[in-house]
Design an enzyme around this catalytic site. Structure first.
Site, PDB file in Angstrom:
ATOM      1  N   GLY A 100       0.826  -1.216   0.000  1.00 22.72           N
ATOM      2  CA  GLY A 100       0.000   0.000   0.000  1.00 22.72           C
ATOM      3  C   GLY A 100       0.853   1.256   0.000  1.00 22.72           C
ATOM      4  N   ARG A 103       3.847   5.929   2.002  1.00 24.76           N
ATOM      5  CA  ARG A 103       4.298   7.327   2.191  1.00 24.76           C
ATOM      6  C   ARG A 103       3.761   8.233   1.100  1.00 24.76           C
ATOM      7  NH1 ARG A 103      10.632   7.079   0.379  1.00 24.76           N
ATOM      8  NH2 ARG A 103      10.460   5.307  -1.019  1.00 24.76           N
ATOM      9  N   LYS A 122       4.555  12.275  -2.499  1.00 20.87           N
ATOM     10  CA  LYS A 122       5.345  11.130  -2.029  1.00 20.87           C
ATOM     11  C   LYS A 122       6.294  11.611  -0.938  1.00 20.87           C
ATOM     12  CE  LYS A 122       8.305   7.372  -3.708  1.00 20.87           C
ATOM     13  NZ  LYS A 122       8.795   6.694  -4.914  1.00 20.87           N
ATOM     14  N   GLY A 135       7.253   6.970   6.514  1.00 19.53           N
ATOM     15  CA  GLY A 135       6.343   7.793   5.716  1.00 19.53           C
ATOM     16  C   GLY A 135       7.033   8.929   4.978  1.00 19.53           C
ATOM     17  N   ARG A 185       4.074  13.691  -7.723  1.00 22.72           N
ATOM     18  CA  ARG A 185       4.081  13.057  -9.025  1.00 22.72           C
ATOM     19  C   ARG A 185       2.675  12.997  -9.587  1.00 22.72           C
ATOM     20  NH1 ARG A 185       6.105   6.971  -7.399  1.00 22.72           N
ATOM     21  NH2 ARG A 185       4.268   6.591  -6.131  1.00 22.72           N
ATOM     22  N   ARG A 192      -1.822  -0.217  -9.612  1.00 16.75           N
ATOM     23  CA  ARG A 192      -0.714  -1.122  -9.951  1.00 16.75           C
ATOM     24  C   ARG A 192      -1.219  -2.542 -10.181  1.00 16.75           C
ATOM     25  NH1 ARG A 192       3.239   1.638  -6.554  1.00 16.75           N
ATOM     26  NH2 ARG A 192       2.366   3.705  -6.413  1.00 16.75           N
ATOM     27  N   ASP A 261       4.098  -4.504  -7.375  1.00 17.13           N
ATOM     28  CA  ASP A 261       3.501  -3.288  -6.810  1.00 17.13           C
ATOM     29  C   ASP A 261       4.081  -2.032  -7.465  1.00 17.13           C
ATOM     30  OD1 ASP A 261       5.700  -4.508  -5.189  1.00 17.13           O
ATOM     31  OD2 ASP A 261       5.724  -2.528  -4.264  1.00 17.13           O
TER      32      ASP A 261
HETATM   33  P1  AMP Z   1       9.129   0.491  -3.100  1.00 15.70           P
HETATM   34  O1  AMP Z   1       9.873  -0.797  -3.288  1.00 15.70           O
HETATM   35  O2  AMP Z   1       9.992   1.689  -2.874  1.00 15.70           O
HETATM   36  O3  AMP Z   1       8.161   0.726  -4.197  1.00 15.70           O
HETATM   37  O4  AMP Z   1       8.286   0.363  -1.734  1.00 15.70           O
HETATM   38  C1  AMP Z   1       7.610  -0.793  -1.356  1.00 15.70           C
HETATM   39  C2  AMP Z   1       6.618  -0.498  -0.264  1.00 15.70           C
HETATM   40  O5  AMP Z   1       7.263   0.092   0.857  1.00 15.70           O
HETATM   41  C3  AMP Z   1       5.503   0.445  -0.645  1.00 15.70           C
HETATM   42  O6  AMP Z   1       4.348   0.003   0.006  1.00 15.70           O
HETATM   43  C4  AMP Z   1       5.969   1.766  -0.088  1.00 15.70           C
HETATM   44  O7  AMP Z   1       4.909   2.643   0.166  1.00 15.70           O
HETATM   45  C5  AMP Z   1       6.647   1.326   1.181  1.00 15.70           C
HETATM   46  N1  AMP Z   1       7.669   2.271   1.633  1.00 15.70           N
HETATM   47  C6  AMP Z   1       8.882   2.511   1.093  1.00 15.70           C
HETATM   48  N2  AMP Z   1       9.549   3.434   1.796  1.00 15.70           N
HETATM   49  C7  AMP Z   1       8.746   3.797   2.821  1.00 15.70           C
HETATM   50  C8  AMP Z   1       8.853   4.723   3.902  1.00 15.70           C
HETATM   51  N3  AMP Z   1       9.962   5.456   4.097  1.00 15.70           N
HETATM   52  N4  AMP Z   1       7.815   4.829   4.762  1.00 15.70           N
HETATM   53  C9  AMP Z   1       6.713   4.097   4.602  1.00 15.70           C
HETATM   54  N5  AMP Z   1       6.541   3.210   3.608  1.00 15.70           N
HETATM   55  C10 AMP Z   1       7.541   3.058   2.731  1.00 15.70           C
HETATM   56 MG    MG Z   2       6.590   1.149  -4.899  1.00 12.15          MG
END
Ligand code: AMP
Ligand code: MG
Length: 498
Positions: A100, A103, A122, A135, A185, A192, A261
């Site tokens: 989900g 952030r 973001k 977040g 963005r 997705r 995702d």
């Molecule tokens: P990504 O691989 O960067 O697309 O992130 C995978 C998942 O981790 C997604 O659900 C993002 O929203 C979550 N995510 C990544 N970085 C953070 C963060 N700093 N705080 C909260 N959720 C994060």
């Molecule tokens: Mg992602």
């Protein structure tokens, strides 16, 4: 003549922005309504005028305190309906369960000249989907996402867009303490593959259908009348994904985290994390330091794109109704990828016709590039300068190769092939220069802009953006932006840390 007042941003404050939010019309199970968490003393970092135009905003206005507050999440306009969406996904080939928007916060949509665009902050604070995360996003990764989104758009590759970056002194802990930033963005939708997988794995066919119907009605209305609209949706998304992979391969773009995702239901490049552009050519290159197995290496991307479509197909199977129909939809991936890749390679080599052994010519070229680890972007750009009847003038391109004899041998075949279609040097160069960029977002260029920005000098972000907005132009005076990475850049590593 158009005046500045033609854009909605000039006459109004952020409070007047005519936000609407069609995703928020879906039942509450699909998201959580919430407010962004403010950041202290936000400041403007950069904005994209081209992205701003897409939603009728004027980029100059975006530097105002009012818009900086809006795009940091410090104020929410009355008509916005902020929310974070739920989705799941396969990460590195393994089912990861619920993820989900951890952030990201969707403010809503604004209508622009080419249709509505969702605006998503973001790094705007914790959400129910933050899991272990804070977040937040750091300035470093926000600059990378912003610049690369706009660079890809200018290259003609389908992508989400980068509207604006704001920053704050607030510290964010990664490997070191970095400063927080928010990148806004835009895309028609951020749904997705994993948004569908979420409902499939939870065994909720009603929600699965609701989401598929929303996506079809809103983004693929031409499929609504199909006897099996869900099969038609899978077919179309598979086609777009195959084309996207071909585009990535053709510009040497590596995504780095092709988890389901991070795969857009609209076939857009989505979620710029540890991406990279190929420099010294190595088909097995892994741009993401975290990806030790090389699942998402350059050479693997087309195959992973296919794998991800299978994951989507699995999720849509209950709606499509039969395995045969699902497989039939997925079968178009290989031919669609092959045809698009072939067309792009013909364009990259300035070939106007298709001949029998062209694939042999391409294969030999990639082997040559691999053996000499030639710079991907420079090689194709220089290839446009080749003259059919003047091998002695090949000095610049020849010098890119360790094995110059091997280049000469390949160039001989290439020249023979060009003669076969009476290729004209000037015309071919002109068309090759429109398809082989001179300027791409090399890691070291982003790094220079980031390091200056971390010292509060944001000028290089904007300068680099201006260069990347015209990747095919020669841009006299900016040639250094096309240079090979300096020695210090060989130590640069990008990872999932963002
Ligand atoms: P990504 O691989 O960067 O697309 O992130 C995978 C998942 O981790 C997604 O659900 C993002 O929203 C979550 N995510 C990544 N970085 C953070 C963060 N700093 N705080 C909260 N959720 C994060
Ligand atoms: Mg992602």
């Amino acid at each position: 003549m158009a005046s500045a007042n033609d854009t909605i941003g000039t006459a109004i404050t952020s409070d007047d922005l005519p936000f609407f939010n069609s995703f928020a019309e879906l039942p509450p199970a699909f998201y959580t309504r919430l407010m962004p968490t403010p950041l202290p003393a936000p400041y403007f970092v950069a904005a994209s005028a081209k992205a701003a135009q897409l939603v009728g905003l004027n980029a100059d206005d975006l530097a105002n305190d009012d818009f900086v507050a809006l795009f940091t999440g410090n104020k929410v306009p009355p008509r916005a309906k902020p929310l974070s969406a739920v989705y799941s996904g396969h990460q590195f080939g393994v089912w990861a369960g619920q993820l989900g928007d951890g952030r990201a916060i969707l403010l809503g949509e604004l209508k622009g000249p080419s249709g509505p665009m969702e605006l998503q902050l973001k790094g705007a604070g914790m959400t129910p989907y933050s899991r272990m995360g804070d977040g937040r996003a750091v300035l470093r990764s926000s600059i990378r996402e912003f610049l690369c989104s706009e660079a890809m758009a200018a290259l003609g590759v389908p992508t989400t867009r980068g509207l604006i970056i704001t920053g704050s002194e607030q510290g964010v802990i990664r490997e070191t303490v970095e400063s927080a930033a928010v990148v806004t963005r835009m895309a028609p939708s951020f749904v997705r593959f994993g948004s569908f997988e979420h409902w499939f794995y939870r065994d909720k066919p009603e929600q699965l259908r609701t989401l598929a119907d929303y996506v079809i009605q809103t983004f693929y209305p031409e499929l609504a009348g199909d006897p099996n609209p869900y099969k038609a949706l899978l077919t179309e998304v598979t086609r777009r994904t195959a084309h996207l992979m071909a585009h990535w391969q053709a510009v040497g773009f590596m995504h780095g985290v092709m988890n389901t995702d991070n795969m857009s239901i609209l076939g857009l490049t989505l979620d710029y994390g540890p991406f990279g552009f190929m420099e010294a050519f190595d088909s097995g290159h892994i741009c993401n330091h975290t990806d030790q197995q090389g699942r998402y290496s350059y050479a693997n991307q087309p195959q992973i794109g296919h794998w991800n479509c299978f994951a989507l197909g699995q999720a849509l199977l209950p709606l499509i109704g039969s395995v045969d129909d699902t497989e039939e939809a997925l079968e178009i991936y290989r031919p669609e990828f092959g045809q698009r890749m072939d067309a792009l390679l013909h364009a990259k080599l300035g070939l106007a016709t298709v001949q029998e052994d062209d694939s042999g010519l391409f294969d030999a070229m990639f082997k040559l590039m691999q053996d000499s680890h030639v710079d991907f972007t420079q090689f194709f750009r220089q290839l446009g300068n080749l003259r059919v009847d003047d091998a002695a003038a090949d000095t610049v391109i020849r010098d890119l190769f360790i094995d110059r004899g091997a280049f000469d041998a390949w160039a001989l075949t290439y020249r023979t092939r060009l003669r076969l279609e009476n290729s004209h040097d000037g015309e071919r160069k002109a068309s090759m220069d429109r398809t082989n960029p001179k300027y791409v977002l090399r890691n070291y260029l982003a790094q220079v802009a980031i390091e200056k920005a971390q010292q509060k000098d944001f000028s290089e972000v904007s300068r680099l953006l201006a260069v990347l907005e015209k990747p095919f132009d020669e841009q006299p005076g900016n040639e250094h932006y096309a240079a090979l990475p300096p020695d210090w850049a060989s130590h640069l590593e990008v990872s999932c840390s963002s």
